[in-house]
Structure formats: C-alpha cells, structure tokens
Design a protein around this motif. Structure first.
Motif, PDB file in Angstrom:
ATOM      1  N   CYS A   1       9.876 -19.837  41.209  1.00  0.00           N
ATOM      2  CA  CYS A   1      10.433 -19.133  42.202  1.00  0.00           C
ATOM      3  C   CYS A   1       9.883 -19.347  43.583  1.00  0.00           C
ATOM      4  O   CYS A   1      10.556 -18.962  44.638  1.00  0.00           O
ATOM      5  CB  CYS A   1      10.149 -17.728  41.874  1.00  0.00           C
ATOM      6  SG  CYS A   1      11.187 -17.104  40.505  1.00  0.00           S
ATOM      7  N   ALA A   2       8.810 -20.240  43.832  1.00  0.00           N
ATOM      8  CA  ALA A   2       8.322 -20.663  44.977  1.00  0.00           C
ATOM      9  C   ALA A   2       8.554 -22.038  45.206  1.00  0.00           C
ATOM     10  O   ALA A   2       8.194 -22.589  46.477  1.00  0.00           O
ATOM     11  CB  ALA A   2       6.637 -20.332  44.805  1.00  0.00           C
TER      12      ALA A   2
ATOM     13  N   ARG B   1       7.867 -21.592  53.913  1.00  0.00           N
ATOM     14  CA  ARG B   1       7.876 -20.315  53.327  1.00  0.00           C
ATOM     15  C   ARG B   1       9.209 -19.768  53.215  1.00  0.00           C
ATOM     16  O   ARG B   1       9.168 -18.535  52.977  1.00  0.00           O
ATOM     17  CB  ARG B   1       6.890 -19.658  54.409  1.00  0.00           C
ATOM     18  CG  ARG B   1       5.465 -20.264  54.488  1.00  0.00           C
ATOM     19  CD  ARG B   1       4.778 -19.339  55.100  1.00  0.00           C
ATOM     20  NE  ARG B   1       3.297 -20.042  55.444  1.00  0.00           N
ATOM     21  CZ  ARG B   1       2.057 -19.255  55.712  1.00  0.00           C
ATOM     22  NH1 ARG B   1       2.413 -18.037  55.834  1.00  0.00           N
ATOM     23  NH2 ARG B   1       1.175 -20.088  56.058  1.00  0.00           N
ATOM     24  N   ALA B   2      10.394 -20.433  53.344  1.00  0.00           N
ATOM     25  CA  ALA B   2      11.691 -19.852  53.074  1.00  0.00           C
ATOM     26  C   ALA B   2      11.866 -19.083  51.996  1.00  0.00           C
ATOM     27  O   ALA B   2      12.461 -17.754  51.972  1.00  0.00           O
ATOM     28  CB  ALA B   2      12.556 -20.842  53.331  1.00  0.00           C
ATOM     29  N   LEU B   3      11.233 -19.172  50.858  1.00  0.00           N
ATOM     30  CA  LEU B   3      11.546 -18.303  49.679  1.00  0.00           C
ATOM     31  C   LEU B   3      10.564 -17.392  49.663  1.00  0.00           C
ATOM     32  O   LEU B   3      10.634 -16.397  49.054  1.00  0.00           O
ATOM     33  CB  LEU B   3      11.242 -19.392  48.539  1.00  0.00           C
ATOM     34  CG  LEU B   3      12.068 -20.480  48.245  1.00  0.00           C
ATOM     35  CD1 LEU B   3      11.687 -21.385  47.027  1.00  0.00           C
ATOM     36  CD2 LEU B   3      13.563 -20.036  47.924  1.00  0.00           C
ATOM     37  N   LEU B   4       9.697 -17.161  50.767  1.00  0.00           N
ATOM     38  CA  LEU B   4       8.912 -15.943  50.712  1.00  0.00           C
ATOM     39  C   LEU B   4       9.550 -14.803  51.680  1.00  0.00           C
ATOM     40  O   LEU B   4       8.739 -13.728  51.875  1.00  0.00           O
ATOM     41  CB  LEU B   4       7.396 -16.233  51.051  1.00  0.00           C
ATOM     42  CG  LEU B   4       6.673 -16.909  50.186  1.00  0.00           C
ATOM     43  CD1 LEU B   4       5.392 -17.698  50.788  1.00  0.00           C
ATOM     44  CD2 LEU B   4       6.076 -16.052  48.948  1.00  0.00           C
TER      45      LEU B   4
ATOM     46  N   ARG C   1      16.926 -16.270  45.350  1.00  0.00           N
ATOM     47  CA  ARG C   1      16.789 -17.265  46.436  1.00  0.00           C
ATOM     48  C   ARG C   1      16.701 -18.381  46.266  1.00  0.00           C
ATOM     49  O   ARG C   1      17.027 -19.509  47.034  1.00  0.00           O
ATOM     50  CB  ARG C   1      15.340 -16.758  47.460  1.00  0.00           C
ATOM     51  CG  ARG C   1      15.324 -15.297  47.987  1.00  0.00           C
ATOM     52  CD  ARG C   1      14.328 -15.195  48.887  1.00  0.00           C
ATOM     53  NE  ARG C   1      14.267 -13.756  49.289  1.00  0.00           N
ATOM     54  CZ  ARG C   1      13.265 -12.757  48.972  1.00  0.00           C
ATOM     55  NH1 ARG C   1      12.365 -13.211  48.247  1.00  0.00           N
ATOM     56  NH2 ARG C   1      13.302 -11.648  49.302  1.00  0.00           N
ATOM     57  N   VAL C   2      15.908 -18.952  45.111  1.00  0.00           N
ATOM     58  CA  VAL C   2      15.782 -20.406  44.779  1.00  0.00           C
ATOM     59  C   VAL C   2      17.210 -21.001  44.434  1.00  0.00           C
ATOM     60  O   VAL C   2      17.528 -21.873  45.057  1.00  0.00           O
ATOM     61  CB  VAL C   2      15.178 -20.331  43.663  1.00  0.00           C
ATOM     62  CG1 VAL C   2      14.874 -21.948  43.122  1.00  0.00           C
ATOM     63  CG2 VAL C   2      13.664 -19.933  43.664  1.00  0.00           C
ATOM     64  N   VAL C   3      18.225 -20.265  43.723  1.00  0.00           N
ATOM     65  CA  VAL C   3      19.249 -20.890  43.634  1.00  0.00           C
ATOM     66  C   VAL C   3      20.218 -20.916  44.656  1.00  0.00           C
ATOM     67  O   VAL C   3      21.041 -21.709  45.068  1.00  0.00           O
ATOM     68  CB  VAL C   3      20.146 -19.723  42.586  1.00  0.00           C
ATOM     69  CG1 VAL C   3      21.562 -20.211  42.336  1.00  0.00           C
ATOM     70  CG2 VAL C   3      19.287 -19.535  41.204  1.00  0.00           C
ATOM     71  N   SER C   4      19.981 -19.778  45.793  1.00  0.00           N
ATOM     72  CA  SER C   4      20.855 -19.749  46.901  1.00  0.00           C
ATOM     73  C   SER C   4      20.624 -20.806  47.775  1.00  0.00           C
ATOM     74  O   SER C   4      21.278 -21.626  48.470  1.00  0.00           O
ATOM     75  CB  SER C   4      20.720 -18.316  47.483  1.00  0.00           C
ATOM     76  OG  SER C   4      21.244 -18.365  48.873  1.00  0.00           O
ATOM     77  N   GLN C   5      19.156 -21.232  47.751  1.00  0.00           N
ATOM     78  CA  GLN C   5      18.877 -22.188  48.710  1.00  0.00           C
ATOM     79  C   GLN C   5      19.367 -23.896  47.882  1.00  0.00           C
ATOM     80  O   GLN C   5      19.803 -24.415  48.924  1.00  0.00           O
ATOM     81  CB  GLN C   5      17.046 -22.306  48.676  1.00  0.00           C
ATOM     82  CG  GLN C   5      16.703 -23.271  49.808  1.00  0.00           C
ATOM     83  CD  GLN C   5      15.158 -23.496  49.889  1.00  0.00           C
ATOM     84  OE1 GLN C   5      14.401 -23.904  48.757  1.00  0.00           O
ATOM     85  NE2 GLN C   5      14.416 -22.711  50.671  1.00  0.00           N
ATOM     86  N   ALA C   6      19.248 -23.875  46.872  1.00  0.00           N
ATOM     87  CA  ALA C   6      19.656 -25.267  46.389  1.00  0.00           C
ATOM     88  C   ALA C   6      21.194 -25.274  46.404  1.00  0.00           C
ATOM     89  O   ALA C   6      21.510 -26.418  46.607  1.00  0.00           O
ATOM     90  CB  ALA C   6      19.356 -24.842  44.869  1.00  0.00           C
TER      91      ALA C   6
END
Length: 244
Positions: A48-49, A221-224, A233-238
């Motif tokens: 998740c990080a 730190r975008a995922l934070l 957030r991980v899936v969205s960023q990917a």
C-alpha cells in the motif's frame, strides 16, 4: 544487536501455545498465534506504500522468514535482502516455509549478522522494514542502524519500522529480548533527523506497537495523502501512469 543462541532441535508444527522467545522457529520471533497475521500486516503495509516487484528491500531481523515467505516470491530475483544473526532461524524458514527451489529461483541475499558490514558496496535500497526491532533496542543500537541504513538507501527510499511509544525513554543499553523497550516519539524523530530521515507516525494497525515511516528526502508521499494508506490509491496511481 540481536542475541545469538545455540541452535536447538525445533519441531515442524506451527508452535502455537509456546511462549514468545521459545526455541521454535515461529515462536522465537514472537507469538506463534500471530505469525500469519504479522506476515499479512507487513506485506499489505509495504504494497500500500508503493512496494513493487522491481524494488530492492531489506528485511531487518528477518528471522524465520515470517515476512520473507511472502516477499521473496513477490520481488524480482535478487531483490530481497535479509539480515539475521541467528542463522538457524533463516535455515528453518527456508526448510519449513519456502523451500530450496524458491531460493534457487529468487536468489535472496542474507547476512548472518546484526549489521550490514558484509555488504561492501551500497545496497541501493528502495524499502527497509524493521518490524519489532526498535522495540528491543537501546537508542545506541537504533542510532547504529539508522547510520548504516542512511548509507545503503536511495534518496527516494523509506524505512518502515515499529516501536513502542511511551512518555519516557528507555535508558539502558544493548538488545533486550524477549523483553521490550519504549521511547518518546520526539526522541525517535530527533534521532532520525540526524541521519536524514523524517519521522511520520502511521495509521496502520499493529497488535502491540506503532508503525512509523522514516522517510528519505525524496520519498514519494503521494500514497500517504489524507494520512491513511489505502490500497485504492495504489491502483488509482498505477492506472494513471499507464499509457493509453
């Protein structure tokens, strides 16, 4: 840093019911009842990080591969590094949890020591995890680890570690196990800053301790954002980084 013990005969069962620190490969590293829970907790935190298969990760105090049994298959070959002075724990972890074929395929690297002196060149680490390590160290030993990690981590790297929070700092020395020690967050933050880390306490559940991020200067730190790590957030960023 970690105590060395003569290897004793261990069983091949799950060790449930044995006291933490018992000479069983699962119980030695903590409550055997939580062996699977801790594996899942840490693996999910790291992914998740932002942990991906191409990253290089150091597992401090990797023990009997409680986490390594998930990370070694997940990471690309040669990208998992484990530090553990009790070699019998790693050997039992290989025998009981992942097998020799997985070692041959994924080529994890190990140092059977309480430091990283065996690695003469910087490891260029993206991620480091120290689960239930700083809850057993003096401030001197914590300082030693942060000093070494600063030399082996990328500027964009991150250390995820747990410790026990208290209003007073443990003032003793050495490696305290199976007993535990605790520190003030301000003390840990100040020590981290000396070696180029910024401390951030995380909202990630742990059965007994607190998770903290020790971020290097360029860590993304975008995922934070929002304060809580979240898989969505991980899936969205990917997906946002994929080229149509």
């Amino acid at each position: 840093m970690f105590s060395r013990f003569k290897r004793k005969v261990v069983t091949t069962d799950t060790g449930i019911g044995l006291a933490p620190g018992s000479e069983h490969y699962r119980a030695y590293v903590g409550p055997a009842e939580d062996y699977d829970l801790v594996s899942a907790m840490v693996f999910n935190l790291l992914t998740c990080a932002g942990l991906r298969q191409h990253h290089t990760l150091l597992d401090v105090g990797c023990g009997s591969l409680r986490l390594g049994r998930l990370l070694i298959p997940y990471l690309n070959a040669g990208h998992y590094v484990g530090a553990e002075p009790n070699r019998w724990l790693i050997e039992q972890g290989i025998t009981q949890e992942i097998g020799r074929d997985m070692v041959a395929i994924k080529r994890p690297r190990f140092t059977y020591a309480a430091d990283l002196k065996a690695f003469k060149s910087p490891l260029e680490l993206d991620y480091v995890v120290a689960q239930s390590i700083f809850s057993h160290t003096s401030l001197t030993l914590m300082r030693d680890w942060l000093s070494e990690l600063a030399q082996h981590m990328k500027p964009s790297g991150a250390l995820f570690a747990t410790f026990l929070v208290s209003d007073e700092d443990f003032t003793g020395e050495g490696w305290i196990y199976p007993g535990c020690v605790a520190f003030r967050t301000d003390t840990v933050a100040a020590l981290a800053a000396e070696y180029g880390f910024e401390l951030m306490m995380l909202d990630w559940s742990h059965p007994r301790q607190r998770w903290a991020l020790f971020a290097r200067p360029e860590f993304d730190r975008a995922l934070l954002e929002g304060g809580t790590l979240h898989w969505n957030r991980v899936v969205s960023q990917a997906l946002s980084r994929q080229i149509p």
